[in-house]
Scaffold this motif. Structure first.
Motif, PDB file in Angstrom:
ATOM      1  N   ILE A  17       0.879  -1.173   0.000  1.00 28.65           N
ATOM      2  CA  ILE A  17       0.000   0.000   0.000  1.00 28.65           C
ATOM      3  C   ILE A  17       0.912   1.216   0.000  1.00 28.65           C
ATOM      4  O   ILE A  17       1.769   1.364   0.878  1.00 28.65           O
ATOM      5  CB  ILE A  17      -0.960  -0.010   1.199  1.00 28.65           C
ATOM      6  N   VAL A  18       0.753   2.050  -1.019  1.00 24.99           N
ATOM      7  CA  VAL A  18       1.664   3.158  -1.293  1.00 24.99           C
ATOM      8  C   VAL A  18       0.928   4.487  -1.175  1.00 24.99           C
ATOM      9  O   VAL A  18      -0.197   4.628  -1.656  1.00 24.99           O
ATOM     10  CB  VAL A  18       2.251   3.011  -2.721  1.00 24.99           C
ATOM     11  N   ASN A  19       1.574   5.454  -0.533  1.00 26.21           N
ATOM     12  CA  ASN A  19       1.054   6.816  -0.458  1.00 26.21           C
ATOM     13  C   ASN A  19       1.753   7.600  -1.561  1.00 26.21           C
ATOM     14  O   ASN A  19       2.975   7.766  -1.534  1.00 26.21           O
ATOM     15  CB  ASN A  19       1.338   7.420   0.918  1.00 26.21           C
ATOM     16  N   GLU A  20       0.970   8.056  -2.554  1.00 24.20           N
ATOM     17  CA  GLU A  20       1.577   8.735  -3.689  1.00 24.20           C
ATOM     18  C   GLU A  20       0.744   9.927  -4.145  1.00 24.20           C
ATOM     19  O   GLU A  20      -0.454   9.988  -3.900  1.00 24.20           O
ATOM     20  CB  GLU A  20       1.809   7.759  -4.841  1.00 24.20           C
ATOM     21  N   TYR A  21       1.420  10.844  -4.817  1.00 17.71           N
ATOM     22  CA  TYR A  21       0.774  12.064  -5.282  1.00 17.71           C
ATOM     23  C   TYR A  21      -0.017  11.785  -6.552  1.00 17.71           C
ATOM     24  O   TYR A  21       0.465  11.136  -7.479  1.00 17.71           O
ATOM     25  CB  TYR A  21       1.826  13.148  -5.532  1.00 17.71           C
ATOM     26  N   ASN A  22      -1.253  12.283  -6.582  1.00 17.44           N
ATOM     27  CA  ASN A  22      -2.116  12.149  -7.750  1.00 17.44           C
ATOM     28  C   ASN A  22      -2.043  13.459  -8.534  1.00 17.44           C
ATOM     29  O   ASN A  22      -2.556  14.486  -8.084  1.00 17.44           O
ATOM     30  CB  ASN A  22      -3.546  11.857  -7.298  1.00 17.44           C
ATOM     31  N   ASP A  23      -1.395  13.420  -9.707  1.00 15.52           N
ATOM     32  CA  ASP A  23      -1.208  14.621 -10.524  1.00 15.52           C
ATOM     33  C   ASP A  23      -2.529  15.199 -11.032  1.00 15.52           C
ATOM     34  O   ASP A  23      -2.657  16.404 -11.201  1.00 15.52           O
ATOM     35  CB  ASP A  23      -0.322  14.316 -11.741  1.00 15.52           C
ATOM     36  N   ILE A  24      -3.506  14.363 -11.284  1.00 17.48           N
ATOM     37  CA  ILE A  24      -4.776  14.821 -11.841  1.00 17.48           C
ATOM     38  C   ILE A  24      -5.576  15.619 -10.815  1.00 17.48           C
ATOM     39  O   ILE A  24      -6.063  16.709 -11.092  1.00 17.48           O
ATOM     40  CB  ILE A  24      -5.607  13.628 -12.370  1.00 17.48           C
ATOM     41  N   TYR A  25      -5.719  15.054  -9.602  1.00 16.28           N
ATOM     42  CA  TYR A  25      -6.552  15.694  -8.580  1.00 16.28           C
ATOM     43  C   TYR A  25      -5.753  16.495  -7.562  1.00 16.28           C
ATOM     44  O   TYR A  25      -6.326  17.091  -6.653  1.00 16.28           O
ATOM     45  CB  TYR A  25      -7.399  14.635  -7.865  1.00 16.28           C
ATOM     46  N   LYS A  26      -4.410  16.486  -7.698  1.00 17.16           N
ATOM     47  CA  LYS A  26      -3.524  17.236  -6.793  1.00 17.16           C
ATOM     48  C   LYS A  26      -3.747  16.821  -5.335  1.00 17.16           C
ATOM     49  O   LYS A  26      -3.887  17.659  -4.447  1.00 17.16           O
ATOM     50  CB  LYS A  26      -3.724  18.749  -6.947  1.00 17.16           C
ATOM     51  N   THR A  27      -3.801  15.498  -5.096  1.00 18.57           N
ATOM     52  CA  THR A  27      -4.020  14.964  -3.753  1.00 18.57           C
ATOM     53  C   THR A  27      -3.000  13.866  -3.456  1.00 18.57           C
ATOM     54  O   THR A  27      -2.407  13.295  -4.370  1.00 18.57           O
ATOM     55  CB  THR A  27      -5.430  14.345  -3.617  1.00 18.57           C
ATOM     56  N   GLN A  28      -2.815  13.569  -2.179  1.00 19.12           N
ATOM     57  CA  GLN A  28      -2.026  12.404  -1.755  1.00 19.12           C
ATOM     58  C   GLN A  28      -3.001  11.245  -1.617  1.00 19.12           C
ATOM     59  O   GLN A  28      -3.948  11.327  -0.846  1.00 19.12           O
ATOM     60  CB  GLN A  28      -1.335  12.662  -0.420  1.00 19.12           C
ATOM     61  N   ASP A  29      -2.793  10.174  -2.353  1.00 17.47           N
ATOM     62  CA  ASP A  29      -3.685   9.017  -2.344  1.00 17.47           C
ATOM     63  C   ASP A  29      -2.954   7.787  -1.831  1.00 17.47           C
ATOM     64  O   ASP A  29      -1.735   7.661  -1.973  1.00 17.47           O
ATOM     65  CB  ASP A  29      -4.190   8.713  -3.764  1.00 17.47           C
ATOM     66  N   TRP A  30      -3.719   6.858  -1.271  1.00 21.08           N
ATOM     67  CA  TRP A  30      -3.213   5.542  -0.887  1.00 21.08           C
ATOM     68  C   TRP A  30      -3.693   4.549  -1.940  1.00 21.08           C
ATOM     69  O   TRP A  30      -4.891   4.477  -2.218  1.00 21.08           O
ATOM     70  CB  TRP A  30      -3.745   5.137   0.484  1.00 21.08           C
ATOM     71  N   ASN A  31      -2.762   3.807  -2.547  1.00 16.90           N
ATOM     72  CA  ASN A  31      -3.093   2.814  -3.567  1.00 16.90           C
ATOM     73  C   ASN A  31      -2.481   1.472  -3.213  1.00 16.90           C
ATOM     74  O   ASN A  31      -1.349   1.405  -2.723  1.00 16.90           O
ATOM     75  CB  ASN A  31      -2.557   3.249  -4.935  1.00 16.90           C
ATOM     76  N   ALA A  32      -3.218   0.400  -3.476  1.00 21.66           N
ATOM     77  CA  ALA A  32      -2.714  -0.955  -3.268  1.00 21.66           C
ATOM     78  C   ALA A  32      -2.141  -1.469  -4.585  1.00 21.66           C
ATOM     79  O   ALA A  32      -2.715  -1.249  -5.654  1.00 21.66           O
ATOM     80  CB  ALA A  32      -3.836  -1.869  -2.785  1.00 21.66           C
ATOM     81  N   TYR A  33      -0.999  -2.157  -4.484  1.00 19.02           N
ATOM     82  CA  TYR A  33      -0.311  -2.721  -5.642  1.00 19.02           C
ATOM     83  C   TYR A  33       0.013  -4.186  -5.389  1.00 19.02           C
ATOM     84  O   TYR A  33       0.241  -4.588  -4.251  1.00 19.02           O
ATOM     85  CB  TYR A  33       1.021  -2.001  -5.903  1.00 19.02           C
ATOM     86  N   ILE A  34       0.091  -4.954  -6.462  1.00 20.54           N
ATOM     87  CA  ILE A  34       0.661  -6.291  -6.405  1.00 20.54           C
ATOM     88  C   ILE A  34       2.016  -6.212  -7.097  1.00 20.54           C
ATOM     89  O   ILE A  34       2.151  -5.573  -8.152  1.00 20.54           O
ATOM     90  CB  ILE A  34      -0.250  -7.367  -7.049  1.00 20.54           C
ATOM     91  N   ILE A  35       3.024  -6.827  -6.480  1.00 21.19           N
ATOM     92  CA  ILE A  35       4.396  -6.789  -6.998  1.00 21.19           C
ATOM     93  C   ILE A  35       4.828  -8.218  -7.324  1.00 21.19           C
ATOM     94  O   ILE A  35       4.764  -9.101  -6.467  1.00 21.19           O
ATOM     95  CB  ILE A  35       5.358  -6.181  -5.965  1.00 21.19           C
ATOM     96  N   ASN A  36       5.264  -8.432  -8.568  1.00 15.13           N
ATOM     97  CA  ASN A  36       5.791  -9.730  -8.993  1.00 15.13           C
ATOM     98  C   ASN A  36       7.311  -9.605  -9.100  1.00 15.13           C
ATOM     99  O   ASN A  36       7.829  -9.123 -10.095  1.00 15.13           O
ATOM    100  CB  ASN A  36       5.205 -10.151 -10.337  1.00 15.13           C
TER     101      ASN A  36
END
Length: 131
Positions: A17-36
């Motif tokens: 789960i990554v906290n990253e900047y959303n360029d479109i909405y100019k917000t800090q978002d939390w996103n879940a990722y799967i890593i292989n």
């Protein structure tokens, strides 16, 4: 009979789960990722997520990836911060060659926060990782 069933261990596949900047909405978002982080592609990746506590339960979210190439990652879903007060479970099934693998990843309640961020494999980002 049970001793005859081969249940392979899942290695080098993670949920983050990554906290990253959303360029479109100019917000800090939390996103879940799967890593292989394997040297082979994963086929027909099925991910079922849900959050729960003693008295609350979220709806179930399902995602399918036809292919997750070796040494790559893919976004699963956007996560609202309110969900981190719950246990968040990710059930992942996939085929590697002709063999099916299955693993449940669990982010325990209140373990996803900015102070818990760490470097992630393959990603140029920091997040909370479950192996």
């Amino acid at each position: 009979m049970k001793k005859d069933i081969d249940i392979p261990n899942v290695e080098n596949v993670y949920i983050a789960i990554v906290n990253e900047y959303n360029d479109i909405y100019k917000t800090q978002d939390w996103n879940a990722y799967i890593i292989n982080d394997k040297a082979v592609d994963l086929e027909m990746v099925l991910i079922v997520t849900s959050g729960y506590s003693e008295d609350k339960m979220t709806s179930i979210f399902r995602k399918k990836l036809e292919l997750l190439p070796k040494k790559s990652y893919a976004k699963i879903e956007l996560m609202q911060e309110d969900l981190f007060a719950l246990n968040n479970q990710f059930k992942v099934s996939f085929f590697e060659g002709n063999k099916m693998f299955d693993k449940t990843y669990l982010f325990r309640k209140n373990t996803v926060h900015l102070k818990a961020l760490q470097p992630l494999p393959l990603m140029k980002a920091r997040g909370v990782l479950v192996k």
